[in-house]
Design a protein around this motif. Structure first.
Motif, mmCIF file in Angstrom:
data_model
loop_
_atom_site.group_PDB
_atom_site.id
_atom_site.type_symbol
_atom_site.label_atom_id
_atom_site.label_comp_id
_atom_site.label_asym_id
_atom_site.label_seq_id
_atom_site.Cartn_x
_atom_site.Cartn_y
_atom_site.Cartn_z
ATOM 1 N N LYS A 12 0.782 -1.246 0.032
ATOM 2 C CA LYS A 12 0.042 -0.156 0.112
ATOM 3 C C LYS A 12 0.947 1.308 0.128
ATOM 4 N N ILE A 13 1.947 1.108 0.474
ATOM 5 C CA ILE A 13 2.752 2.334 0.478
ATOM 6 C C ILE A 13 3.130 2.779 -0.836
ATOM 7 N N SER A 14 3.452 1.613 -1.788
ATOM 8 C CA SER A 14 3.927 2.195 -3.130
ATOM 9 C C SER A 14 2.648 2.843 -3.828
ATOM 10 N N SER A 15 1.671 2.187 -3.476
ATOM 11 C CA SER A 15 0.457 2.601 -4.401
ATOM 12 C C SER A 15 0.146 4.185 -4.259
ATOM 13 N N ARG A 16 0.201 4.204 -2.867
ATOM 14 C CA ARG A 16 -0.166 5.809 -2.345
ATOM 15 C C ARG A 16 0.856 6.758 -2.874
ATOM 16 N N LYS A 17 2.069 6.239 -2.697
ATOM 17 C CA LYS A 17 3.252 7.082 -3.269
ATOM 18 C C LYS A 17 3.086 7.218 -4.827
ATOM 19 N N ARG A 18 2.600 6.211 -5.506
ATOM 20 C CA ARG A 18 2.099 6.326 -6.964
ATOM 21 C C ARG A 18 1.124 7.780 -6.864
ATOM 22 N N TRP A 19 0.213 7.519 -6.366
ATOM 23 C CA TRP A 19 -0.880 8.411 -6.428
ATOM 24 C C TRP A 19 -0.283 9.940 -6.061
ATOM 25 N N ILE A 20 0.080 10.112 -4.914
ATOM 26 C CA ILE A 20 0.879 11.460 -4.533
ATOM 27 C C ILE A 20 1.987 11.933 -5.909
ATOM 28 N N MET A 21 2.800 10.826 -6.082
ATOM 29 C CA MET A 21 3.895 11.434 -7.015
ATOM 30 C C MET A 21 3.510 11.625 -8.435
ATOM 31 N N TYR A 22 2.497 10.701 -8.842
ATOM 32 C CA TYR A 22 2.179 10.795 -10.321
ATOM 33 C C TYR A 22 0.754 11.241 -10.629
ATOM 34 N N GLY A 23 0.125 11.343 -9.736
ATOM 35 C CA GLY A 23 -1.650 11.583 -9.832
ATOM 36 C C GLY A 23 -1.717 12.930 -9.615
ATOM 37 N N LEU A 24 -0.850 13.851 -8.985
ATOM 38 C CA LEU A 24 -1.291 15.046 -8.448
ATOM 39 C C LEU A 24 -0.257 15.971 -9.169
ATOM 40 N N LYS A 25 -0.693 17.030 -9.616
ATOM 41 C CA LYS A 25 -0.012 18.293 -9.990
ATOM 42 C C LYS A 25 0.725 18.910 -9.040
ATOM 43 N N THR A 26 2.036 19.335 -9.082
ATOM 44 C CA THR A 26 2.777 20.184 -7.947
ATOM 45 C C THR A 26 2.536 21.438 -8.324
ATOM 46 N N VAL A 27 1.860 22.314 -7.266
ATOM 47 C CA VAL A 27 1.518 23.681 -7.530
ATOM 48 C C VAL A 27 2.216 24.612 -6.477
ATOM 49 N N GLY A 28 3.245 24.076 -5.693
ATOM 50 C CA GLY A 28 4.025 25.205 -4.825
ATOM 51 C C GLY A 28 5.282 24.582 -4.265
ATOM 52 N N GLU A 29 5.826 25.088 -3.487
ATOM 53 C CA GLU A 29 7.225 24.654 -3.106
ATOM 54 C C GLU A 29 7.179 25.096 -1.421
ATOM 55 N N ILE A 30 7.819 24.400 -0.677
ATOM 56 C CA ILE A 30 8.109 24.700 0.669
ATOM 57 C C ILE A 30 9.506 24.541 0.892
ATOM 58 N N HIS A 66 19.388 24.515 0.301
ATOM 59 C CA HIS A 66 20.299 24.585 -0.811
ATOM 60 C C HIS A 66 19.746 24.289 -2.253
ATOM 61 N N GLY A 67 18.302 24.103 -2.133
ATOM 62 C CA GLY A 67 17.691 24.056 -3.482
ATOM 63 C C GLY A 67 17.524 22.362 -3.940
ATOM 64 N N ASN A 68 17.918 21.505 -2.977
ATOM 65 C CA ASN A 68 17.744 20.253 -3.193
ATOM 66 C C ASN A 68 16.330 19.761 -3.141
ATOM 67 N N SER A 69 15.516 19.214 -3.825
ATOM 68 C CA SER A 69 14.278 18.636 -3.692
ATOM 69 C C SER A 69 14.479 17.426 -2.929
ATOM 70 N N ILE A 70 13.509 17.415 -1.857
ATOM 71 C CA ILE A 70 13.430 16.270 -0.861
ATOM 72 C C ILE A 70 12.198 15.400 -0.837
ATOM 73 N N ALA A 71 11.138 15.995 -0.931
ATOM 74 C CA ALA A 71 9.765 14.787 -0.823
ATOM 75 C C ALA A 71 8.861 15.811 -1.634
ATOM 76 N N LYS A 72 7.578 15.207 -1.787
ATOM 77 C CA LYS A 72 6.264 15.820 -2.286
ATOM 78 C C LYS A 72 5.277 15.306 -1.411
ATOM 79 N N GLY A 73 4.546 16.399 -1.073
ATOM 80 C CA GLY A 73 3.392 15.901 -0.150
ATOM 81 C C GLY A 73 2.144 16.658 -0.309
ATOM 82 N N LEU A 74 1.062 16.514 0.426
ATOM 83 C CA LEU A 74 -0.215 17.046 0.447
ATOM 84 C C LEU A 74 -0.326 17.886 1.588
ATOM 85 N N ILE A 75 -0.222 19.322 1.432
ATOM 86 C CA ILE A 75 -0.184 20.332 2.238
ATOM 87 C C ILE A 75 -1.543 20.408 3.034
#
Ligand code: GLU
Length: 370
Positions: A262-280, A321-330
């Protein structure tokens, strides 16, 4: 495999709630409720998806045939849903078990913000030991926002809450193979590893023979759920003690093996299913907490916020330092973030006048880049 399931979604079909004489509430549901309560008391998290609103409404309004017009169907559902919940309230109260009514349409799951909100609400109910009882909101659901059947609804709920197991309770023992002439029913299939076209074909035409709900929608539900990493069982809800038997691995019904964890399926949904609209942008302390310690992201470690986003949107989390660490739902909008960045979680309510949660991004909604 005894008792390895922790979060279980159980779907009850109308056939278990009505008798052939069209009386609402059969004996079966009383036994099912008892089993659900003892599972809950043994520490399992239980979510019930129930049909039966339209059926109960028909009984209450004295209708002999299922309504065909939309207004009458929706009126039946409105009358029946409260009868249904009243029945559940009484049955669960006998076991001192609190319940919660949750009515959904497809709208809540298709929209990111309400998806997250539904997820948070269901998890909160579980934390408070309540059993959420979910049905489609038939009174308002029109075609565009309809699930259509509760098998599909239960699969989407199982995926939403990241259940370990989805149990579809019906009035037959499981999925049957076809006889060589393709017309009759052969053997019960105990395990389905892969939902092949042959399996899909077995489910066709099973509707009239043994079921009221139909096997085809159950196979579709199994496809949705197993792809999301949820194991699915079709069990006969008319058999006394079937839930405990199945959970203790006594080999009942038909089990569909989960496809991905289930972790990989949720990861897929967050990673590939959703458009990124901001940065923290976060500091090194927050980076260490989320990257190496498995923590959620709190406001205190946030240095900067970029882009325009609302609560529930997907954002990239980057280091200083500008490195991308993660993607998430805010959990907070851009406007709110601008006010609470760098602050303690305990200050959120004072600053904003409300608080959705202590976390900016909950661990469950955070996917780390490798
Ligand atoms: N939501 C409908 C009801 O409560 C049932 C749909 C289904 O049985 O799949 O009557």
């Amino acid at each position: 495999m005894a008792y390895t399931w922790n979060r279980i979604v159980v779907k009850v079909g109308t056939s278990l709630l009505t008798t052939p004489e069209d009386d609402f509430l059969s004996v079966y549901i009383t036994g099912i409720v008892k089993e659900l309560c003892s599972l809950r008391q043994s520490g399992k998290e239980i979510i019930l998806v129930t049909s039966g609103a339209i059926g109960a409404g028909m009984c209450r309004l004295g209708l002999k045939h299922r309504p065909t017009t939309i207004p009458l169907k929706q009126a039946c559902a409105a009358v029946g849903q409260s009868c249904l919940m009243n029945t559940y309230e009484q049955l669960f109260a006998e076991h001192q078990q609190s319940i919660a009514q949750v009515l959904l349409t497809h709208h809540e799951l298709a929209n990111r913000r309400s998806y997250l909100n539904t997820y948070n609400t269901l998890l909160t109910l579980l934390q408070y030991n309540a059993i959420p009882i979910i049905n489609e909101n038939d009174t308002v659901a029109v075609d565009e926002i309809k699930f259509g059947d509760n098998d599909t609804l239960s699969a989407l709920v199982a995926q939403l809450v990241e259940a370990d197991l989805l149990i579809l309770l019906t009035d037959i023992d499981g999925l049957y193979s076809k006889t060589p002439d393709g017309k009759g029913f052969g053997e019960l299939i105990p395990l389905v590893e892969d939902i092949t076209p042959e399996i899909v074909n077995m489910a066709k035409g099973s509707k009239n023979k043994f079921t009221t709900g139909g096997m085809a929608t159950k196979i579709t539900a199994a496809q949705i759920a197993t792809t999301a990493g949820v194991t699915v069982m079709i069990l006969n809800g008319r058999i006394h003690g079937i839930l405990s038997d199945a959970l203790f691995g006594k080999g009942c019904g038909t089990t569909f093996a989960a496809k991905a964890d289930k972790i990989s399926s949720r990861k897929r949904w967050i990673m590939y299913g959703l458009k990124t609209v901001g940065e923290i942008i976060i500091d090194d302390g927050a980076r260490e907490a989320i990257f190496n310690q498995g923590k959620s992201l709190l406001p205190s470690g946030i240095v900067e916020v970029k882009g325009h986003f609302e609560e529930g949107d997907a954002v990239i989390v980057s280091g200083i330092h500008g490195n991308s660490i993660a993607k998430g739902l805010i959990n907070y909008s851009r406007g709110a973030m601008a006010k609470i960045k760098g602050k303690q979680s305990s200050q959120i309510e004072e600053i904003l006048g409300y608080k959705y949660s202590d976390e900016i991004i909950h661990r469950d909604n955070l996917v780390m880049f490798e």
